[in-house]
Design a protein around this motif. Structure first.
Motif, PDB file in Angstrom:
ATOM      1  N   PRO A 171       3.680   0.676  -3.802  1.00  9.82           N
ATOM      2  CA  PRO A 171       3.187  -0.323  -4.780  1.00  9.82           C
ATOM      3  C   PRO A 171       4.197  -0.660  -5.863  1.00  9.82           C
ATOM      4  N   ASN A 192       0.825  -1.204   0.000  1.00  8.53           N
ATOM      5  CA  ASN A 192       0.000   0.000   0.000  1.00  8.53           C
ATOM      6  C   ASN A 192       0.860   1.256   0.000  1.00  8.53           C
ATOM      7  N   GLU A 193       1.960   1.211   0.751  1.00 10.10           N
ATOM      8  CA  GLU A 193       2.810   2.398   0.848  1.00 10.10           C
ATOM      9  C   GLU A 193       3.763   2.519  -0.337  1.00 10.10           C
TER      10      GLU A 193
END
Length: 315
Positions: A306, A303-304
């Motif tokens: 990709p 998420n942080e």
């Protein structure tokens, strides 16, 4: 690709002898010598006389367990007092810590640092809660210093989940609570046990409140003053600034604090050049070997970051 490593087991040296009571720090009196201000209990049994807290009677049988309890709650502390217990029949007392009043009852529920014959001196009993002895005291060590029917000095050190007792400078127990559901704050109290004609006298009672502890503290020399108290985990040495992360493995090892008599040993360290990545899980096998898996790419948060996650998955 993750690599599986077999590592030597981490060895601990257990405590081989009891230590002395902690050095005297900044203490606060809990009794003004004249009144029971800050305390509550049955006024028919508890009173302030001749600079002492007194509970019970030498002429009338104490019908049930009675407690004089503090109004205030305490968590981490060192409490010191002198205690004298006399009487006939079943004669027993104790000092409650991290306890609470039982509603509509004379009892208190919580740890009792016990006091009395034949082998209760310095032991820890869980009063009106689990109702069992949590830690028997070392009566072989204590018996030679106990003064029956006379004044004895009692020290209780409660910090984190660890509780230690001393009588006349000799350690009774060193107990660590294993049940994390047991609350480690509460009132303190003095008990006179029911069943005998008993009188308990307490004087010179004081408390040193401590900051919450992140763990055990290393040993302090017997004659050391308050300035010798150990540095908290991760704190810099006096006069030095804290070093910014990342720390080397040896620097990280130096930040741990240990109970007296224990040692900590570096078994393995992350070394990307040697192909040893970050340690993820660990497990011991039946032969005492420690196993772990390591990952050079851990952690990557999809998420942080990709793009990095997609590249890692593609590789």
């Amino acid at each position: 690709m993750k690599r599986l490593l077999a590592l030597a087991a981490l060895a601990f040296t257990t405590l081989t002898h009891a230590g002395p009571p902690p050095p005297v720090g900044k203490k606060t009196p809990l009794f003004d010598g004249k009144t029971l201000t800050g305390w509550e209990g049955d006024a028919k049994l508890w009173r302030a006389e001749e600079g002492e807290i007194r509970g019970g009677s030498l002429t009338e049988q104490v019908k049930q367990n009675e407690f004089l309890a503090s109004v205030k709650d305490y968590g981490n502390f060192i409490v010191r007092f002198k205690i004298k217990l006399t009487g006939t029949g079943f004669v027993n007392s104790g000092f409650q810590i991290r306890s609470q009043r039982v509603p509509n009852n004379s009892e208190m529920a919580g740890y009792q640092c016990d006091y009395g014959e034949p082998s209760w001196y310095g032991a820890i009993y869980d009063e009106s809660r689990r109702n069992k002895l949590m830690a028997p005291s070392d009566m072989v060590a204590l018996r030679p210093v106990i003064k029956r029917d006379d004044w004895n000095e009692y020290v209780i050190h409660a910090e984190g989940r660890r509780i230690q007792t001393w009588i006349n400078g000799v350690q009774g127990v060193d107990y660590t609570e294993a049940d994390e559901k047991i609350v480690q704050t509460g009132k303190i109290g003095i008990q006179v046990h029911g069943g005998g004609k008993a009188l308990v006298q307490v004087k010179d009672i004081s408390i040193e409140e401590l900051q919450s502890s992140a763990g055990f503290q290393p040993a302090v020399p017997p004659n050391a003053g308050p300035e010798a108290r150990p540095t908290p985990i991760g704190a810099p040495e006096p006069g030095k600034s804290a070093k910014a992360s990342p720390l080397s493995p040896e620097e990280q090892r130096a930040t741990f604090t240990l109970p007296p008599g224990f040692e900590i040993e570096l078994v393995a360290a992350e070394d990307s050049a040697a192909g040893i990545g970050k340690f993820v899980p660990i497990a011991f096998d039946q032969q005492g070997r420690l196993w772990t898996t390591t990952a050079l790419e851990y952690p990557v948060d999809g998420n942080e970051n990709p793009a990095a996650a997609d590249a890692l998955y593609a590789s």
